[in-house]
Write an enzyme that holds these catalytic residues in place. Structure first.
Site, PDB file in Angstrom:
ATOM      1  N   ASP A  78       0.748  -1.250   0.014  1.00 34.64           N
ATOM      2  CA  ASP A  78      -0.119   0.166  -0.124  1.00 34.64           C
ATOM      3  C   ASP A  78       0.742   1.129   0.060  1.00 34.64           C
ATOM      4  OD1 ASP A  78      -3.363  -0.536   1.159  1.00 34.64           O
ATOM      5  OD2 ASP A  78      -2.020  -2.130   0.766  1.00 34.64           O
ATOM      6  N   CYS A 119       0.374  -8.077   5.381  1.00 38.70           N
ATOM      7  CA  CYS A 119       0.149  -6.714   5.027  1.00 38.70           C
ATOM      8  C   CYS A 119      -1.380  -6.426   4.807  1.00 38.70           C
ATOM      9  CB  CYS A 119       0.899  -5.785   4.086  1.00 38.70           C
ATOM     10  SG  CYS A 119       2.664  -5.580   4.908  1.00 38.70           S
ATOM     11  N   ASP A 120      -1.543  -5.006   4.380  1.00 41.98           N
ATOM     12  CA  ASP A 120      -3.029  -4.588   4.403  1.00 41.98           C
ATOM     13  C   ASP A 120      -4.239  -5.591   3.931  1.00 41.98           C
ATOM     14  OD1 ASP A 120      -1.309  -2.514   5.363  1.00 41.98           O
ATOM     15  OD2 ASP A 120      -2.652  -1.131   4.672  1.00 41.98           O
ATOM     16  N   LYS A 121      -4.174  -5.943   2.607  1.00 37.64           N
ATOM     17  CA  LYS A 121      -5.240  -6.421   2.072  1.00 37.64           C
ATOM     18  C   LYS A 121      -5.252  -8.037   1.962  1.00 37.64           C
ATOM     19  CE  LYS A 121      -6.467  -2.106   1.403  1.00 37.64           C
ATOM     20  NZ  LYS A 121      -4.981  -1.880   2.001  1.00 37.64           N
ATOM     21  N   CYS A 192       4.581  -2.185   8.739  1.00 36.75           N
ATOM     22  CA  CYS A 192       4.941  -0.927   9.152  1.00 36.75           C
ATOM     23  C   CYS A 192       4.633  -0.721  10.540  1.00 36.75           C
ATOM     24  CB  CYS A 192       4.370   0.323   8.436  1.00 36.75           C
ATOM     25  SG  CYS A 192       4.934   0.294   6.674  1.00 36.75           S
ATOM     26  N   GLU A 443      -6.845   4.746  -0.910  1.00 34.94           N
ATOM     27  CA  GLU A 443      -6.229   5.241   0.566  1.00 34.94           C
ATOM     28  C   GLU A 443      -5.763   6.820   0.292  1.00 34.94           C
ATOM     29  OE1 GLU A 443      -5.228   1.728   3.606  1.00 34.94           O
ATOM     30  OE2 GLU A 443      -3.626   2.750   2.494  1.00 34.94           O
ATOM     31  N   SER A 469      -5.445   5.370   5.211  1.00 33.32           N
ATOM     32  CA  SER A 469      -4.496   4.383   5.681  1.00 33.32           C
ATOM     33  C   SER A 469      -4.748   4.266   7.151  1.00 33.32           C
ATOM     34  CB  SER A 469      -3.052   4.964   5.449  1.00 33.32           C
ATOM     35  OG  SER A 469      -2.169   4.407   5.968  1.00 33.32           O
TER      36      SER A 469
END
Length: 555
Positions: A78, A119-121, A192, A443, A469
C-alpha cells in the site's frame, strides 16, 4: 481425508505419479496434505521475509505429522502504491486473494491450510478464504517491523517519511532532513511499525481465534516470530484431528470481541471494511452499527502511532493483545467462551496475560478517551454511514464547521494541499474515489500526511467516499456512503457549502435545505467510469458493493 480424492486408490495412480515427480514420497502422501499459502514476494517489506516464516511453519507441520505443500498468494504494498493510480488496486486484490486461495485449495483438495501473510489487504483476503471454504485453517503473520530513528526521534513510515514531505513543502525541515527520514523510517522487514491496517488486522486475527497469541505484536526480526510460526504449523494438525474449522471460531460473538479490542487499541478505520467482509464470508451478520454501539461502551486505552508515539514493539513489550483482551474480559466486555484455534476458549488463552507497562496500555479507569477508537457518523451527507478514527483526532477538531473545498480526485486535492490552496477552517472533500467510483476506494494517506506535516491537522478536516490508511491521523472522515458514483450527497456538494462535523454526536451534515438538495439531485449527471473497459477494475466496479457493507462483491 479430503486429500484422499487426489491420492488414494488405483484410479489415482496418475495423480501420485505427478506428486512423485516433485520428490514427494509414498509415506508423505499417506499423511494429511497441508497447504502453506505463502504471500512472500520482493515488493513488500512486510512480505520480503515470509519465506522464513513459511519454512518455520512447514517444520511445525512435519513435526506434527503432516505434509506441507506451498503455493503463493499475491500482494501489493500500500505504501508504494500510495498517491498514484496504483492505489486503485490494493483493496480490489482482497477479493482476488480470497478467490485464488479458494481455487487452488479446492482444486488440489488440501486437508488444511496455514495462511502466511502480513500486510493490509492480504490478511483479510486470507481470512475471507478461510471463512468461505471452512476447512481447518490457521493464520500466521510475518510480524511488525521495528521503528526507525532519525535525529534521536523514534519514527515510522508515517511519522517519518510521509509527514516529512509536508514538512519539507512547508519549509519546516531541510532537504537533508527529508532524506534522513526516508533512510531511517523503515529499518527492518515487517509490516510498518505503527498500529496501521496490517498490524490492526494481524492483532484482531488473534481475537477472532484463528491466530495464536503474539501474532499481532511479536516483531518480525525476533526469534519468537519463527517459533510462533512453528507452533502454528503444529497447531493446524491438532485442529485437523479435532475437526476445528474457521466458522467454529468466527462466530458473531468472536467478531464482537474483535471489534471490542479494535476500539480499545484505536485500530485502523479499514477494519470497518475488512471485518464486515470476513463476517460476510462466515455468514455472520455484522454491521457498522455494531462498531458504533461497541465504541460507545469501550474506552481507548492505547495510543500507538499514528495517534501517539508508541509502536507495535512497545505494545508487545507491554503484554500484547492478550493483555488487552484479558483486561477487557475481566471488565465483562469480552465473551471468554469463544473457541480459538488453540483448542481452548479465549478465557483460557489469556488467563495468565497481564499488562506489563501501564504507560503503553492504560488502566480502564484512566483511558486516553472514554470511547473507542472509531466513530460512525451519519447525517444527510452520509445516511448509510461514514467512519473516523476519533482516537487520532485532536480535541479542538472533534466538532468543526467549515467551507467545502471540492476535488474530484485524490491528485487534485493533493496538488491543492501542497500548493497551499487549503486554509485553516477548510473542509477538503475528495469524491469519486469510492469502491465503484475509484474504482478501488483508494487510501488517502498522502493528502492527510501532508495536512499533518504542514501543521493543519488542528484546523482542516477532510471527508471522502474513499478511505484512509491506518496511518492517518486528524479529523479525516472516510467511507462516506452512498458514494459519489452512486449519486450520494457527496456528489451534490459545491464549493463553499458549509460542512458540519460533530464526532461526539456522530453527525456529518451539509447545511442545505431539502429543496436545494433535491434540485441538485435532479441536475446531477453520473460521470463515466474511470476504469478502462476489459480490465479487472472494470469488472470490479460492476460487482463491488458499498463501503457501508464492507465493499464486498454482490452475491
Amino acid at each position: 481425508m479430503r486429500s484422499d480424492e487426489v491420492k488414494k486408490g488405483d484410479a489415482r495412480a496418475p495423480h501420485r505419479s505427478l506428486m512423485y515427480a516433485m520428490g514427494y514420497t509414498k509415506e508423505e502422501l499417506e499423511r494429511p496434505l497441508i497447504a502453506i499459502v505463502n504471500a512472500q514476494n520482493e515488493i513488500i517489506p512486510g512480505h520480503f521475509h515470509l519465506d522464513e516464516i513459511a519454512e518455520a511453519a512447514k517444520k511445525g507441520v512435519y513435526a506434527a505429522g503432516g505434509t506441507p505443500m506451498e503455493f503463493p498468494a499475491i500482494g501489493i504494498c500500500d505504501g508504494i502504491a500510495m498517491n498514484h493510480s496504483g492505489m486503485k488496486y490494493p483493496l480490489s486484490t482482497r477479493e482476488l486473494i480470497a478467490d485464488s486461495i479458494e481455487a487452488v485449495t479446492m482444486g488440489q483438495k488440501f486437508d488444511g491450510m496455514v495462511l502466511v501473510g502480513n500486510c493490509d489487504k492480504i490478511v483479510p483476503g486470507m481470512l475471507m478464504a478461510a471463512a468461505r471454504m471452512n476447512i481447518p485453517a490457521i493464520y500466521i503473520s510475518g510480524g511488525p517491523m521495528l521503528p526507525g530513528n532519525s535525529g534521536g526521534k523514534k519514527i515510522d513510515l508515517v511519522s517519518g517519511a510521509f509527514e516529512a514531505v509536508g514538512s519539507y513543502k512547508e519549509g519546516n525541515i531541510t532537504e537533508d532532513e527529508l532524506h534522513q527520514a526516508e533512510l531511517h523510517s523503515c529499518p527492518t522487514c515487517g509490516s510498518c511499525a505503527g498500529l496501521f491496517t496490517a498490524n490492526t488486522m494481524n492483532s484482531l486475527a488473534e481475537v477472532l481465534g484463528i491466530a495464536l497469541p503474539g501474532n499481532g505484536t511479536i516483531p518480525a526480526p525476533y526469534g519468537r516470530r519463527k517459533q510462533l510460526a512453528k507452533y502454528a504449523g503444529m497447531q493446524i494438525m491438532e485442529a485437523l484431528r479435532n475437526d476445528l474449522k474457521p466458522r467454529d471460531l468466527m462466530t458473531k460473538e468472536a467478531f464482537r470481541n474483535a471489534i471490542t479490542v479494535d476500539m480499545a487499541i484505536g485500530g485502523s478505520t479499514n477494519t470497518a471494511l475488512h471485518l464486515l467482509a470476513i463476517a460476510n464470508e462466515a455468514e455472520v451478520e455484522i454491521t457498522l452499527d455494531d462498531f458504533d454501539e461497541i465504541s460507545r461502551t469501550v474506552s481507548n486505552i492505547t495510543k500507538l502511532s499514528p495517534a501517539g508515539f508508541h509502536t507495535m514493539d512497545d505494545l508487545d513489550r507491554a503484554g500484547g493483545i492478550s493483555a488487552v483482551t484479558k483486561m477487557l474480559l475481566d471488565d465483562g466486555k469480552i465473551d471468554g467462551s469463544c473457541m480459538t484455534i488453540s483448542g481452548k476458549p479465549m478465557s483460557e488463552v489469556v488467563e495468565n496475560a497481564y499488562v506489563k507497562d501501564t504507560s503503553v496500555i492504560r488502566p480502564l479507569d484512566s483511558p486516553y478517551k472514554k470511547e473507542g477508537g472509531i466513530a460512525v457518523l451519519r447525517g444527510n451527507l452520509a445516511p448509510d454511514g461514514s467512519v473516523v478514527k476519533q482516537s487520532a483526532v485532536e480535541p479542538e477538531m472533534m466538532k468543526h464547521s467549515g467551507p467545502a473545498r471540492i476535488y474530484n480526485s485524490e491528485e487534485e486535492a493533493y496538488a491543492a494541499i501542497l500548493g497551499k490552496d487549503i486554509k485553516p477552517g477548510d473542509v477538503v472533500v475528495i469524491r469519486y474515489e469510492g469502491p465503484k467510483g475509484g474504482p478501488g476506494m483508494r487510501e488517502m494517506l498522502s493528502p492527510t500526511a501532508a495536512i499533518a506535516g504542514m501543521g493543519l491537522e488542528k484546523s482542516v478536516a477532510l471527508i471522502t467516499d474513499g478511505r484512509f490508511s491506518g496511518g492517518t491521523r486528524g479529523p479525516c472522515i472516510g467511507h462516506v456512503s452512498p458514494e459519489a458514483m452512486e449519486g450520494g450527497m457527496i456528489a451534490l456538494l459545491e464549493e463553499g457549502d458549509t460542512i458540519n462535523i460533530d464526532i461526539p454526536n456522530r453527525l456529518l451534515e451539509v447545511a442545505l435545505s431539502e429543496d436545494v438538495i433535491e434540485k441538485r439531485r435532479k441536475e446531477w449527471v453520473k460521470p463515466p467510469t474511470k476504469a478502462k473497459p476489459g480490465t479487472y477494475l472494470s469488472r470490479y466496479s460492476k460487482l463491488v458493493t458499498s463501503a457501508s457493507t464492507g465493499a464486498v462483491f454482490e452475491r
